[in-house]
Structures are given as structure tokens and as C-alpha cells.
Write an enzyme that holds these catalytic residues in place. Structure first.
Site, PDB file in Angstrom:
ATOM      1  N   SER A  18       0.872  -1.348  -0.168  1.00 33.10           N
ATOM      2  CA  SER A  18       0.015  -0.126   0.077  1.00 33.10           C
ATOM      3  C   SER A  18       1.063   1.158  -0.016  1.00 33.10           C
ATOM      4  O   SER A  18       0.019   2.432   0.132  1.00 33.10           O
ATOM      5  CB  SER A  18      -1.150   0.032   0.952  1.00 33.10           C
ATOM      6  OG  SER A  18      -0.314  -0.673   2.332  1.00 33.10           O
TER       7      SER A  18
ATOM      8  N   CYS B  81      -5.725  -6.258  23.994  1.00 34.86           N
ATOM      9  CA  CYS B  81      -7.251  -5.573  24.027  1.00 34.86           C
ATOM     10  C   CYS B  81      -7.986  -5.770  25.191  1.00 34.86           C
ATOM     11  O   CYS B  81      -8.461  -5.068  26.039  1.00 34.86           O
ATOM     12  CB  CYS B  81      -7.765  -5.331  22.754  1.00 34.86           C
ATOM     13  SG  CYS B  81      -7.790  -7.128  21.932  1.00 34.86           S
TER      14      CYS B  81
ATOM     15  N   LYS C 275      -2.369 -14.404  27.560  1.00 31.32           N
ATOM     16  CA  LYS C 275      -2.140 -13.042  27.697  1.00 31.32           C
ATOM     17  C   LYS C 275      -2.633 -12.231  28.973  1.00 31.32           C
ATOM     18  O   LYS C 275      -2.322 -11.426  29.559  1.00 31.32           O
ATOM     19  CB  LYS C 275      -2.695 -12.332  26.417  1.00 31.32           C
ATOM     20  CG  LYS C 275      -1.801 -12.432  25.144  1.00 31.32           C
ATOM     21  CD  LYS C 275      -2.288 -11.826  23.729  1.00 31.32           C
ATOM     22  CE  LYS C 275      -1.453 -12.558  22.748  1.00 31.32           C
ATOM     23  NZ  LYS C 275      -2.114 -12.113  21.430  1.00 31.32           N
TER      24      LYS C 275
ATOM     25  N   ARG D 247     -14.163 -15.393  20.031  1.00 29.36           N
ATOM     26  CA  ARG D 247     -14.654 -14.596  19.089  1.00 29.36           C
ATOM     27  C   ARG D 247     -16.021 -14.567  18.767  1.00 29.36           C
ATOM     28  O   ARG D 247     -16.650 -15.756  18.665  1.00 29.36           O
ATOM     29  CB  ARG D 247     -13.806 -15.002  17.840  1.00 29.36           C
ATOM     30  CG  ARG D 247     -13.597 -14.115  16.638  1.00 29.36           C
ATOM     31  CD  ARG D 247     -12.865 -12.968  16.829  1.00 29.36           C
ATOM     32  NE  ARG D 247     -11.625 -13.139  16.855  1.00 29.36           N
ATOM     33  CZ  ARG D 247     -10.466 -11.979  17.373  1.00 29.36           C
ATOM     34  NH1 ARG D 247     -10.731 -10.893  17.834  1.00 29.36           N
ATOM     35  NH2 ARG D 247      -9.145 -12.365  17.360  1.00 29.36           N
TER      36      ARG D 247
ATOM     37  N   HIS E  22     -15.295  -5.087  22.490  1.00 30.79           N
ATOM     38  CA  HIS E  22     -15.121  -6.588  23.239  1.00 30.79           C
ATOM     39  C   HIS E  22     -16.005  -6.443  24.312  1.00 30.79           C
ATOM     40  O   HIS E  22     -16.205  -5.581  25.207  1.00 30.79           O
ATOM     41  CB  HIS E  22     -13.679  -6.882  23.488  1.00 30.79           C
ATOM     42  CG  HIS E  22     -12.806  -7.171  22.432  1.00 30.79           C
ATOM     43  ND1 HIS E  22     -13.047  -7.243  21.172  1.00 30.79           N
ATOM     44  CD2 HIS E  22     -11.298  -7.463  22.478  1.00 30.79           C
ATOM     45  CE1 HIS E  22     -11.955  -7.783  20.523  1.00 30.79           C
ATOM     46  NE2 HIS E  22     -11.151  -7.864  21.298  1.00 30.79           N
TER      47      HIS E  22
HETATM   48  P1  A2P Z   1      -0.666  -2.737   4.184  1.00 29.17           P
HETATM   49  O1  A2P Z   1      -1.662  -2.244   3.845  1.00 29.17           O
HETATM   50  O2  A2P Z   1       0.648  -2.788   3.346  1.00 29.17           O
HETATM   51  O3  A2P Z   1      -0.794  -4.571   4.085  1.00 29.17           O
HETATM   52  P2  A2P Z   1      -4.866  -5.049   9.836  1.00 29.17           P
HETATM   53  O4  A2P Z   1      -4.288  -5.488  11.094  1.00 29.17           O
HETATM   54  O5  A2P Z   1      -5.907  -4.231   9.956  1.00 29.17           O
HETATM   55  O6  A2P Z   1      -4.675  -6.155   8.876  1.00 29.17           O
HETATM   56  O7  A2P Z   1      -3.431  -4.202   9.431  1.00 29.17           O
HETATM   57  C1  A2P Z   1      -2.158  -4.473   9.513  1.00 29.17           C
HETATM   58  C2  A2P Z   1      -1.403  -3.295   8.831  1.00 29.17           C
HETATM   59  O8  A2P Z   1       0.231  -3.853   9.124  1.00 29.17           O
HETATM   60  C3  A2P Z   1      -1.550  -2.679   7.708  1.00 29.17           C
HETATM   61  O9  A2P Z   1      -1.201  -1.290   7.822  1.00 29.17           O
HETATM   62  C4  A2P Z   1      -0.692  -3.379   6.782  1.00 29.17           C
HETATM   63  O10 A2P Z   1       0.003  -2.693   5.631  1.00 29.17           O
HETATM   64  C5  A2P Z   1       0.698  -3.288   7.695  1.00 29.17           C
HETATM   65  N1  A2P Z   1       1.777  -4.551   7.620  1.00 29.17           N
HETATM   66  C6  A2P Z   1       1.496  -5.595   7.445  1.00 29.17           C
HETATM   67  N2  A2P Z   1       2.636  -6.555   6.937  1.00 29.17           N
HETATM   68  C7  A2P Z   1       3.393  -5.562   6.930  1.00 29.17           C
HETATM   69  C8  A2P Z   1       5.148  -5.368   6.482  1.00 29.17           C
HETATM   70  N3  A2P Z   1       5.711  -6.398   6.294  1.00 29.17           N
HETATM   71  N4  A2P Z   1       5.612  -4.006   6.429  1.00 29.17           N
HETATM   72  C9  A2P Z   1       4.863  -3.050   6.760  1.00 29.17           C
HETATM   73  N5  A2P Z   1       3.509  -3.149   7.102  1.00 29.17           N
HETATM   74  C10 A2P Z   1       2.877  -4.206   7.507  1.00 29.17           C
END
Ligand code: A2P
Length: 336
Positions: A40, A129, A213, A235, A242
């Protein structure tokens, strides 16, 4: 003074809320730096009513970052949090990567804020959380009455498992109402119109890591290894918020009136406890989108001489994650 703030995982469910809460609470930001994976990077997120470009964590140079809020999963934190700390940032980490390390404080802002000052590795861990909301409500009771044992069953919304889990509940709900196959992907079995007594990995003792946890983090945050915690984590098909059915056993007897009075003046807690239809908090009517930890259904446990039951509900993405992380950033900014 204003701070350069990085949000790692800025496109995720928690990261997005971190950006919103930083803006809402007027955190003194000089520059905001949203980071995510290369998937992203180059896209945009919103901060304080404007669009900000997302950068790729893997190629980002952390020099100049004052405070970094991490919520991109444990493996990302393990790899990158020490690099940000070495570059001079204070890292506030929402993953479980460092929570159980002795030289990393684990802090609920209303419960043990002084612990955030001692951070030899430059990392402060944000609790899980479920532990977070439970302790905002139970810490005042522990101080006054001495909690010996906590029995807790959680009812955890899907947002705690991230954006893909929110999508799966929505998609399955629509599919099932149209007589289609739920096709479980993010959860091991169907979550729509169902419950799953399994969060995080199974451990050798038969409990899940999510359950343990609650044991480990309660003891660390309250600084009391004698507290017994008996958890079941479930869940449920709720999007945000929660809930927890909690039964405590205390050294000194707590009455309902005393508990209500103490909780009503405790920081971060709101008592919603009328013994009539709707006179209790639920994820949808109270918690979702709001900051407080709501407590209701307060009643004495007639099966135990010093037992008290409570129903504790909070927005897991806000107080359970992003809000507490920003509150910790406020402590750091204030020189704590
Ligand atoms: P990305 O949008 O690039 O996948 P959630 O918990 O809602 O799934 O979000 C996870 C967050 O962590 C997202 O912003 C995701 O970005 C980011 N993320 C996951 N893996 C990585 C990575 N290897 N490096 C950087 N950011 C990551």
C-alpha cells in the site's frame, strides 16, 4: 514542542484509528509519517482532514522520528522497532512482540503510567485489548480490596483480528443470507451467526495464547504475581467492541454499592448499571466508537463470600489499542 510521529501499519484497522485519535486529541504533531508494506506504499491515508502519502516501511529511514506507533503485527515489530529505537525514536508497540520482556514496560495509561518512564530499550508495549479494558475496571478494585482471583470469559469482536476479519464477517453474513457457502478464510470456521472459542495459537497447557495474555499481562501491569486468572477467550460475530463476563474474588468483601461508587470515580470508566431492559452496556449501544470502558451487571456472587460479578465492554480498537497507544505517546510527550 512538536513531534515527528510515525504510524507503522497506518492502513490497518488500528493504524487508521491511531491517526484519527492523534488528530482528535490535538497531539502536538510536527510531521506525520504513515508507513505500511510495499503493497500500500504510494497510496494515501487521511490525517486531520488531509491526505498523506503512505511510505514503504522496508525502505524508510527512521532518523528524525521522535515517536513511532507500531501496529503491523509481531514480526514487523520484532524487525523494525529496535531500528527505530536505535535511531532515537520512542516506540509504542501494539504487538505482543516485547510485552513479556522485563526491560520493556507494559502500560495501561490509567493504571500504571509511571512504568512508562523506565524504558531502557526505548520501547513501551501496549497491552492486549482484552487485558486493557479488564484492568481499567479492575485495577481500582484491586487497590482497595485486593483481587485474589479473576474468572473471565471474553466475547471478542472480529475487528481485533484486523481489516481482513471485518471483511470476512461482512462477506459471510451476506453470503449466508443469500443461501451461499460462507467459505471461511480468515477464521478457521464460519464466524457469521457463530462463536469461535479459539483466538491466537493453542499452547501446551490447553489454553490459547490470547487466554494466557490475560494471565501474564494482568500480573505484569498490576505488579502482582500472586493474582490468579482463569480465562476463556471467544470470538463473536460483532464488528467493534469486546465484552467480558468477569467474576472476581477479593481479600476484603466488596459490596455492589461500594463497587459502583468506586468505579464511577475511576479514570476511564463509565458505570452503566440499571437493572432493567437496556440498562447495561453492549458493544453496539455503548462501546463502538467511544473511549470509556463501560461496566454494568454489577452483582455479588452468591456462590462465594467475597465474589463480585461484572460485565465490562469497550471499543477494542480505541481503548483496547489505538487510544491507549496515543495516551502513552502523550505521557512520552509530557516528559514521562
Ligand atoms: P498493508 O496495507 O501494506 O498490508 P490489519 O491488522 O488491519 O490487517 O492491518 C495491518 C497493518 O500492518 C496494515 O497497515 C499493513 O499494511 C501493515 N503491514 C503488514 N505487514 C507489513 C509489513 N511487512 N511491513 C509493513 N507494514 C505491514
Amino acid at each position: 514542542r512538536r513531534f515527528t510521529v510515525a504510524v507503522v501499519g497506518a492502513t490497518g484497522a488500528v493504524g487508521e484509528t491511531m491517526l484519527n485519535i492523534l488528530a482528535e486529541r490535538n497531539f502536538p504533531v510536527a510531521e506525520i509519517i504513515p508507513l505500511a508494506s510495499e503493497r500500500s506504499a504510494g497510496g494515501e491515508v487521511e490525517y486531520a482532514g488531509r491526505k498523506v502519502k503512505v511510505q514503504d516501511l522496508a525502505t524508510f529511514d527512521p532518523k528524525g522520528v521522535d515517536i513511532a506507533l507500531f501496529s503491523a503485527g509481531g514480526s514487523v515489530s520484532k524487525e523494525y522497532a529496535p531500528k527505530f529505537a536505535a535511531a532515537g525514536a520512542v516506540v509504542i508497540d501494539n504487538s505482543s512482540a516485547f510485552r513479556y520482556d522485563d526491560d520493556v514496560p507494559l502500560v495501561v495509561s490509567e493504571v500504571n503510567p509511571e512504568a512508562a518512564k523506565n524504558r531502557p530499550r526505548g520501547i513501551i508495549a501496549n497491552p492486549n485489548c482484552s487485558t486493557m479494558q479488564m484492568l481499567v475496571a479492575l485495577a481500582p478494585l484491586h487497590r482497595e480490596y485486593g483481587i485474589e482471583r479473576i474468572n473471565v470469559a471474553t466475547y471478542q469482536s472480529v475487528s481485533g483480528a484486523g481489516r481482513s476479519a471485518l471483511e470476512e464477517l461482512g462477506r459471510q453474513t451476506g453470503a449466508l443470507l443469500n443461501f451461499q457457502d460462507p467459505d471461511p478464510q480468515r477464521f478457521p470456521v464460519q464466524i457469521a451467526f457463530n462463536l469461535i472459542p479459539h483466538i491466537d495459537d493453542f499452547l501446551d497447557n490447553g489454553f490459547t495464547k490470547e487466554e494466557m495474555k490475560l494471565v501474564w499481562e494482568t500480573r505484569k501491569i498490576l505488579g502482582d504475581d500472586s493474582i490468579q486468572v482463569n480465562p476463556t477467550a471467544v470470538r463473536v460475530p460483532v464488528f467493534y467492541g469486546h465484552s467480558e463476563a468477569v467474576a472476581i474474588e477479593t481479600r476484603k468483601k466488596v459490596t455492589v454499592e461500594a463497587a459502583r461508587e468506586l468505579l464511577a470515580r475511576s479514570p476511564g470508566v463509565e458505570v452503566v448499571d440499571e437493572r432493567k431492559a437496556g440498562g447495561y452496556p453492549t458493544p453496539v449501544t455503548h462501546a463502538s466508537g467511544n473511549d470509556p470502558v463501560y461496566v454494568g451487571r454489577i452483582r455479588e456472587d452468591f456462590s462465594h463470600p467475597r465474589g463480585l460479578n461484572l460485565w465490562i465492554v469497550a471499543d477494542n480498537i480505541r481503548k483496547g489499542a489505538a487510544l491507549n497507544a496515543v495516551q502513552l505517546a502523550e505521557l512520552v510527550a509530557a516528559g514521562g
